[in-house]
Design an enzyme around this catalytic site. Structure first.
Site, PDB file in Angstrom:
ATOM      1  CE  LYS A  48     -17.937 -47.141 -12.527  1.00  0.00           C
ATOM      2  NZ  LYS A  48     -17.643 -47.811 -11.270  1.00  0.00           N
ATOM      3  CD  GLU A 104     -16.862 -50.209 -25.048  1.00  0.00           C
ATOM      4  OE1 GLU A 104     -16.032 -49.957 -24.164  1.00  0.00           O
ATOM      5  OE2 GLU A 104     -17.935 -50.774 -24.824  1.00  0.00           O
ATOM      6  CG  ASP A 105     -12.637 -50.549 -21.918  1.00  0.00           C
ATOM      7  OD1 ASP A 105     -13.736 -50.647 -22.515  1.00  0.00           O
ATOM      8  OD2 ASP A 105     -12.448 -51.054 -20.801  1.00  0.00           O
ATOM      9  CG  ASP A 108     -14.535 -60.039 -24.320  1.00  0.00           C
ATOM     10  OD1 ASP A 108     -14.524 -61.054 -25.020  1.00  0.00           O
ATOM     11  OD2 ASP A 108     -14.199 -60.071 -23.133  1.00  0.00           O
ATOM     12  CE  LYS A 136      -9.940 -60.492 -24.146  1.00  0.00           C
ATOM     13  NZ  LYS A 136     -10.555 -60.972 -22.879  1.00  0.00           N
ATOM     14  CB  VAL A 158      -6.133 -57.336 -20.561  1.00  0.00           C
ATOM     15  CG1 VAL A 158      -5.308 -58.356 -21.327  1.00  0.00           C
ATOM     16  CG2 VAL A 158      -7.346 -56.931 -21.378  1.00  0.00           C
ATOM     17  NE  ARG A 170     -13.187 -49.121 -13.436  1.00  0.00           N
ATOM     18  CZ  ARG A 170     -13.912 -49.804 -14.322  1.00  0.00           C
ATOM     19  NH1 ARG A 170     -13.494 -49.913 -15.566  1.00  0.00           N
ATOM     20  NH2 ARG A 170     -15.043 -50.375 -13.968  1.00  0.00           N
TER      21      ARG A 170
HETATM   22  C1  PRP Z   1     -16.613 -53.801 -20.575  1.00  0.00           C
HETATM   23  C2  PRP Z   1     -15.921 -52.960 -21.635  1.00  0.00           C
HETATM   24  C3  PRP Z   1     -16.921 -52.972 -22.756  1.00  0.00           C
HETATM   25  C4  PRP Z   1     -17.564 -54.332 -22.640  1.00  0.00           C
HETATM   26  C5  PRP Z   1     -16.930 -55.254 -23.631  1.00  0.00           C
HETATM   27  O1  PRP Z   1     -17.462 -52.971 -19.855  1.00  0.00           O
HETATM   28  O2  PRP Z   1     -15.659 -51.666 -21.177  1.00  0.00           O
HETATM   29  O3  PRP Z   1     -17.907 -51.970 -22.594  1.00  0.00           O
HETATM   30  O4  PRP Z   1     -17.332 -54.786 -21.308  1.00  0.00           O
HETATM   31  O5  PRP Z   1     -17.500 -56.528 -23.575  1.00  0.00           O
HETATM   32  P1  PRP Z   1     -18.403 -57.134 -24.715  1.00  0.00           P
HETATM   33  O6  PRP Z   1     -17.762 -56.859 -26.030  1.00  0.00           O
HETATM   34  O7  PRP Z   1     -18.379 -58.618 -24.376  1.00  0.00           O
HETATM   35  O8  PRP Z   1     -19.778 -56.563 -24.604  1.00  0.00           O
HETATM   36  P2  PRP Z   1     -18.063 -53.334 -18.416  1.00  0.00           P
HETATM   37  O9  PRP Z   1     -19.483 -53.737 -18.579  1.00  0.00           O
HETATM   38  O10 PRP Z   1     -17.149 -54.319 -17.731  1.00  0.00           O
HETATM   39  O11 PRP Z   1     -18.071 -51.967 -17.664  1.00  0.00           O
HETATM   40  P3  PRP Z   1     -16.853 -50.967 -17.328  1.00  0.00           P
HETATM   41  O12 PRP Z   1     -16.458 -50.335 -18.650  1.00  0.00           O
HETATM   42  O13 PRP Z   1     -17.454 -50.003 -16.379  1.00  0.00           O
HETATM   43  O14 PRP Z   1     -15.715 -51.761 -16.732  1.00  0.00           O
END
Ligand code: PRP
Length: 187
Positions: A48, A104-105, A108, A136, A158, A170
């Site tokens: 999301k 992607e947001d 990581d 990141k 963050v 969000r």
């Molecule tokens: C978060 C974010 C990326 C992912 C990044 O999603 O939106 O999709 O984690 O992390 P990574 O590079 O370590 O894989 P999350 O699974 O928290 O779901 P969300 O987008 O619904 O918050």
């Protein structure tokens, strides 16, 4: 008003303002417009977290496109990536021969987007690039370099502009570092 103020009480520091986001999103939209002219473009929102960035970005791309959505799990409800990726919602349409931009947001560890990029390449996409709002790099665990990114950030937790902690924050307009006390790291 009251609610927004109380969300900001949990923020240690604003890292990126809404105004800075606007400028960066417009710039990225122009770049994509230039580079994808004449190609069958599919922009894919990874739910999301990317929802806000995605909805702003696609309106800055002046090209015909198809939009689609995927959802994959990585973090759970805590602050650490689990390292394994599971697809919760797949694309609605075949992707073979299409030029895909995964939006992607945050990248990581890179686990999520690395997995999804390879997954769509295996399904015959003509190209699969990654556009992320935040990068990141200090946390990277896989050889993934975002093709497009707006901001490189330090290794801090963050929230805001789509990014959550335990599904909250969000809707914060800016991106901020969450106070460690909120997720039990202190106090
Ligand atoms: C978060 C974010 C990326 C992912 C990044 O999603 O939106 O999709 O984690 O992390 P990574 O590079 O370590 O894989 P999350 O699974 O928290 O779901 P969300 O987008 O619904 O918050």
């Amino acid at each position: 008003m009251e609610k927004t103020v109380s969300m900001y009480n949990d923020i240690e520091k604003i890292l990126v303002t809404r105004r800075e986001i606007d400028v960066a999103v417009k710039k990225l939209g122009d770049m994509i417009t230039e580079q994808y002219e004449g190609k069958e473009l599919v922009m894919v929102c990874i739910l999301k977290g990317a929802a806000l960035f995605f909805s702003d970005l696609i309106r800055e791309v002046s090209l015909p496109m198809v939009i689609d959505f995927m959802s994959a799990s990585s973090y759970g409800s805590g602050t650490e990536s689990k390292g394994e990726v599971r697809i919760k919602k797949d694309l609605d349409r075949p992707i073979a021969g299409k030029h895909v931009i995964l939006v992607e947001d945050i990248v990581d560890t890179g686990n999520t987007i690395y997995f999804l990029q390879n997954y769509l390449k295996d399904r015959g996409a003509a190209s699969v690039r990654v556009a992320t709002l935040l990068d990141k790099p200090a946390r990277r665990k896989v050889p993934l370099k975002a093709d497009y990114y707006c901001f490189t950030i330090p290794d801090a937790f963050v929230v805001g502009y789509g990014l959550d902690y335990d599904e909250k924050y969000r809707n914060l307009p800016d991106i901020g570092i969450l106070s460690p006390g909120v997720y039990g790291a202190e106090g």
